[in-house]
Design a protein around this motif. Sequence first.
Motif, PDB file in Angstrom:
ATOM      1  N   GLU A  12      99.705  91.119  33.739  1.00 24.12           N
ATOM      2  CA  GLU A  12      99.424  89.954  34.601  1.00 24.12           C
ATOM      3  C   GLU A  12     100.711  89.342  35.132  1.00 24.12           C
ATOM      4  OE1 GLU A  12      95.518  88.301  32.307  1.00 24.12           O
ATOM      5  OE2 GLU A  12      97.219  86.928  32.428  1.00 24.12           O
ATOM      6  N   VAL A  13     101.717  89.235  34.245  1.00 26.99           N
ATOM      7  CA  VAL A  13     103.010  88.657  34.642  1.00 26.99           C
ATOM      8  C   VAL A  13     103.658  89.523  35.726  1.00 26.99           C
ATOM      9  CG1 VAL A  13     105.372  88.209  33.806  1.00 26.99           C
ATOM     10  CG2 VAL A  13     103.412  87.383  32.491  1.00 26.99           C
ATOM     11  N   VAL A  14     103.580  90.858  35.561  1.00 25.05           N
ATOM     12  CA  VAL A  14     104.131  91.777  36.564  1.00 25.05           C
ATOM     13  C   VAL A  14     103.396  91.588  37.899  1.00 25.05           C
ATOM     14  CG1 VAL A  14     104.254  94.231  37.210  1.00 25.05           C
ATOM     15  CG2 VAL A  14     104.988  93.497  34.925  1.00 25.05           C
ATOM     16  N   ARG A  15     102.066  91.567  37.836  1.00 26.63           N
ATOM     17  CA  ARG A  15     101.263  91.421  39.070  1.00 26.63           C
ATOM     18  C   ARG A  15     101.551  90.082  39.752  1.00 26.63           C
ATOM     19  NH1 ARG A  15      95.038  91.673  38.118  1.00 26.63           N
ATOM     20  NH2 ARG A  15      95.546  89.604  37.327  1.00 26.63           N
ATOM     21  N   ASP A  16     101.621  89.011  38.948  1.00 23.26           N
ATOM     22  CA  ASP A  16     101.881  87.684  39.508  1.00 23.26           C
ATOM     23  C   ASP A  16     103.290  87.573  40.080  1.00 23.26           C
ATOM     24  OD1 ASP A  16      99.333  87.134  38.698  1.00 23.26           O
ATOM     25  OD2 ASP A  16      99.902  85.814  37.025  1.00 23.26           O
ATOM     26  N   SER A  17     104.203  88.436  39.630  1.00 25.41           N
ATOM     27  CA  SER A  17     105.565  88.446  40.174  1.00 25.41           C
ATOM     28  C   SER A  17     105.639  89.262  41.464  1.00 25.41           C
ATOM     29  CB  SER A  17     106.547  89.040  39.146  1.00 25.41           C
ATOM     30  OG  SER A  17     106.512  88.311  37.945  1.00 25.41           O
ATOM     31  N   GLY A  18     104.508  89.891  41.863  1.00 27.87           N
ATOM     32  CA  GLY A  18     104.461  90.639  43.115  1.00 27.87           C
ATOM     33  C   GLY A  18     104.822  92.110  42.976  1.00 27.87           C
ATOM     34  N   TYR A  19     104.802  92.623  41.734  1.00 29.70           N
ATOM     35  CA  TYR A  19     105.156  94.030  41.511  1.00 29.70           C
ATOM     36  C   TYR A  19     103.974  94.829  40.980  1.00 29.70           C
ATOM     37  CZ  TYR A  19     110.033  92.992  42.351  1.00 29.70           C
ATOM     38  OH  TYR A  19     111.202  92.629  42.953  1.00 29.70           O
ATOM     39  N   ARG A  20     104.081  96.160  41.135  1.00 30.97           N
ATOM     40  CA  ARG A  20     103.095  97.106  40.616  1.00 30.97           C
ATOM     41  C   ARG A  20     103.822  98.121  39.748  1.00 30.97           C
ATOM     42  NH1 ARG A  20     101.834 102.033  42.905  1.00 30.97           N
ATOM     43  NH2 ARG A  20     102.823 101.488  44.879  1.00 30.97           N
TER      44      ARG A  20
END
Length: 172
Positions: free
Chosen positions: A83-91
């Motif tokens: 979730e933290v990765v996704r919320d930071s705009g990364y995949r």
Amino acid sequence: MFRVGLGFDNHRLVEGKPLYLGGLEVPSTVGADAHSDGDVLLHALCDALFGAVGQGDIGEHFPDSDPRWRGQSSDLFLQRALEVVRDSGYRLVNLDATIQLQNVRLSPHKGAIVERVRQIIEPFWTLGRDAVSVKAKTKERCDSVGRGEAIEALVAVLLVRETAEEPAEGSR
Ligand code: MG
């Protein structure tokens, strides 16, 4: 555009505890002595993900002084890190892991561990089988891992930016 992350974890092994790796219970007479389920693979993966987006480490997100995380399944920690990765705009593009363990043969279970890890990541991104790599090594009877007293995992991740970068201050 790209970010790399590196994660490491280790736990002491004790008789009569379950051994969890990648969210899967692996047949073993020893398991990790840990506050949570002691899943070194998922803990190292979480640290790699948090590190890749500069968001600290697993101990900051899930302090072992907090009773909420006692005996907790590490699936939940990984879901939070994703979730933290996704919320930071990364995949997440791929992950490459090495587990170091002396006395338990992991080769019959590596395929199932890969499938289990892909399954936890699936609600976020679908990763191909070749994008989740789990390798296993012994420590050639050296150090605490080599004496069968401990287990370690190392994980590297690659992330790619999914959303446009915020324009730098004054560049508009
Ligand atoms: Mg750990």
